[in-house]
Design a protein around this motif. Structure first.
Motif, PDB file in Angstrom:
ATOM      1  N   ILE A   1       0.608  -1.074   0.061  1.00  0.00           N
ATOM      2  CA  ILE A   1      -0.086  -0.162   0.112  1.00  0.00           C
ATOM      3  C   ILE A   1       1.092   1.188   0.137  1.00  0.00           C
ATOM      4  O   ILE A   1       1.667   1.284   0.890  1.00  0.00           O
ATOM      5  N   CYS A   2       0.474   2.073  -1.064  1.00  0.00           N
ATOM      6  CA  CYS A   2       1.529   3.230  -1.134  1.00  0.00           C
ATOM      7  C   CYS A   2       1.276   4.279   0.115  1.00  0.00           C
ATOM      8  O   CYS A   2       0.221   4.506   0.614  1.00  0.00           O
ATOM      9  N   ALA A   3       2.658   4.571   0.873  1.00  0.00           N
ATOM     10  CA  ALA A   3       2.295   5.342   2.117  1.00  0.00           C
ATOM     11  C   ALA A   3       1.737   6.695   1.596  1.00  0.00           C
ATOM     12  O   ALA A   3       1.124   7.455   2.581  1.00  0.00           O
ATOM     13  N   TYR A   4       1.865   6.976   0.356  1.00  0.00           N
ATOM     14  CA  TYR A   4       1.087   8.524   0.275  1.00  0.00           C
ATOM     15  C   TYR A   4      -0.229   8.580  -0.401  1.00  0.00           C
ATOM     16  O   TYR A   4      -1.372   9.028   0.304  1.00  0.00           O
ATOM     17  N   CYS A   5      -0.620   7.706  -1.361  1.00  0.00           N
ATOM     18  CA  CYS A   5      -1.776   7.852  -1.948  1.00  0.00           C
ATOM     19  C   CYS A   5      -2.734   6.582  -1.454  1.00  0.00           C
ATOM     20  O   CYS A   5      -3.988   6.746  -1.676  1.00  0.00           O
ATOM     21  N   GLY A   6      -2.121   5.828  -0.950  1.00  0.00           N
ATOM     22  CA  GLY A   6      -3.031   4.733  -0.151  1.00  0.00           C
ATOM     23  C   GLY A   6      -3.357   3.519  -1.148  1.00  0.00           C
ATOM     24  O   GLY A   6      -4.185   2.736  -0.677  1.00  0.00           O
TER      25      GLY A   6
ATOM     26  N   VAL B   1       6.564   3.492  -1.599  1.00  0.00           N
ATOM     27  CA  VAL B   1       5.834   4.623  -2.042  1.00  0.00           C
ATOM     28  C   VAL B   1       5.582   4.195  -3.782  1.00  0.00           C
ATOM     29  O   VAL B   1       6.463   3.490  -4.378  1.00  0.00           O
ATOM     30  N   CYS B   2       4.575   4.427  -4.460  1.00  0.00           N
ATOM     31  CA  CYS B   2       4.073   4.047  -5.853  1.00  0.00           C
ATOM     32  C   CYS B   2       4.744   4.525  -6.728  1.00  0.00           C
ATOM     33  O   CYS B   2       5.288   5.950  -6.327  1.00  0.00           O
ATOM     34  N   VAL B   3       5.221   4.171  -7.843  1.00  0.00           N
ATOM     35  CA  VAL B   3       5.999   4.902  -8.906  1.00  0.00           C
ATOM     36  C   VAL B   3       5.397   6.335  -9.100  1.00  0.00           C
ATOM     37  O   VAL B   3       6.037   7.540  -9.324  1.00  0.00           O
ATOM     38  N   ASP B   4       3.939   6.416  -9.357  1.00  0.00           N
ATOM     39  CA  ASP B   4       3.383   7.888  -9.623  1.00  0.00           C
ATOM     40  C   ASP B   4       3.597   8.861  -8.685  1.00  0.00           C
ATOM     41  O   ASP B   4       4.011   9.985  -8.864  1.00  0.00           O
ATOM     42  N   CYS B   5       3.475   8.463  -7.260  1.00  0.00           N
ATOM     43  CA  CYS B   5       3.600   9.134  -6.352  1.00  0.00           C
ATOM     44  C   CYS B   5       5.106   9.820  -6.118  1.00  0.00           C
ATOM     45  O   CYS B   5       5.461  10.916  -6.138  1.00  0.00           O
ATOM     46  N   ASN B   6       6.176   8.854  -6.355  1.00  0.00           N
ATOM     47  CA  ASN B   6       7.448   8.978  -6.261  1.00  0.00           C
ATOM     48  C   ASN B   6       7.766   9.960  -7.364  1.00  0.00           C
ATOM     49  O   ASN B   6       8.540  10.935  -7.204  1.00  0.00           O
TER      50      ASN B   6
END
Ligand SMILES: [Zn+2]
Length: 309
Positions: A2-7, A50-55
């Motif tokens: 689960i991405c720490a930013y977008c969930g 962190v997912c690639v989009d957020c990162n």
């Protein structure tokens, strides 16, 4: 994961705890010294949730700002009485400190409850430009006034840590000017700030930053009270929405090498007197220190060439 930013559920990518661009400014600091875990490793400090989009697309605007701000003012060293005029984007300063603290806390599996939806959305959205009222940032110059050159400890231009110790009184209790006897305070109480939920210290070469996060329920009066204590007790400047501040040295010979200890202003003055009595500030000693420093600078250049980023 689960991405720490977008969930969202996604594949984890490597996110730098401290922006890669900031690390790039200091290639000579090629090793990471993790005092808490007592390990030294030759790679960048990372967190992988962190997912690639957020990162790559959503939080990297913070990294660009951090790099440009540090590069503009803090690649050089300052002298003990220097005053530095800085201009900054206060909201971006908050975002930078919050992001680094959030990354570091996750990598250490510590409490991240401060980072609720409001804070995460603040970090993810470049268009959110209004500063958070319950986050306070203080800044000062880290200047080595100790008789110990930087080279003795090496590689420590970048440091960060949660829960710095805010002294409620000076580290040194008394200096006897007749005998030179120094008495340290035997019992130190920490300064307790009402509704503080998280605090961090960051060192970026000659810049030292303090991040204080307050519980959302903090009233304007309580906030003002805390700021009055911070501004009057400690040798730091509170940054604000005006985006302009004059910062001065926040370290002493005792705290320069121990960034987690936040001594009070009077404690800094007492330690300066001790440095003066010892002769650290004499022209002769300063010439000696700068010759050591210039040798170390050459060594750093060699290290930077050996470890290109
Ligand atoms: Zn994400």
């Amino acid at each position: 994961m689960i991405c720490a930013y977008c969930g969202k559920e996604a594949k984890g990518t490597k996110e730098h705890i401290i922006s890669c661009g900031v690390l790039d400014l200091f290639p000579e600091c090629f090793a990471t010294i993790d005092g808490e875990r007592k390990v030294v490793h030759q790679s960048d400090p990372l967190v992988k949730d962190v997912c690639v989009d957020c990162n790559n697309n959503r939080i990297n605007y913070i990294d660009s700002y951090a790099k440009s701000f540090i590069e503009k003012y803090f690649l050089t060293k300052y002298s003990k009485d220097d005053e530095l005029n800085i201009e900054y984007d206060y909201t971006m300063m908050q975002k930078m400190c919050l992001k680094y603290a959030f990354n570091d806390l996750r990598s250490r599996k510590k409490d991240i409850s401060f980072f609720n939806d409001t804070i995460i959305s603040f970090l993810l959205n470049q268009t959110e430009t209004e500063a958070l009222r319950n986050v306070t940032i203080l800044a000062g110059l880290a200047v080595n006034t100790s008789p110990v050159p930087d080279s003795v400890f090496g590689n420590l231009k970048l440091r960060w840590s949660d829960s710095p110790y805010f002294c409620s009184n000076s580290l040194v209790m008394n200096v006897d000017y007749n005998t030179g006897k120094i008495t340290l305070r035997d019992k130190m109480e920490p300064e307790n700030f009402n509704k503080r939920v998280l605090s961090y210290v960051f060192r970026f070469n000659s810049l030292q930053l303090l991040l204080l996060c307050w519980d959302e329920s903090i009233s304007e009066d309580e906030l003002l009270q805390n700021k009055i204590v911070l501004e009057h007790l400690y040798p730091y400047k509170i940054l604000d929405v005006t985006g302009r501040s004059i910062i001065t040295r926040c370290t002493s010979e005792a705290t320069y090498h121990q960034e987690k200890i936040i001594d009070v202003s009077i404690g800094q003055e007492m330690l300066d007197e001790i440095s003066f009595m010892r002769g650290t500030f004499t022209d002769e000693y300063q010439r000696f220190l700068s010759s050591v420093e210039s040798e170390w600078t050459k060594e750093e250049k060699t290290l930077a060439d050996k470890h290109p980023r």
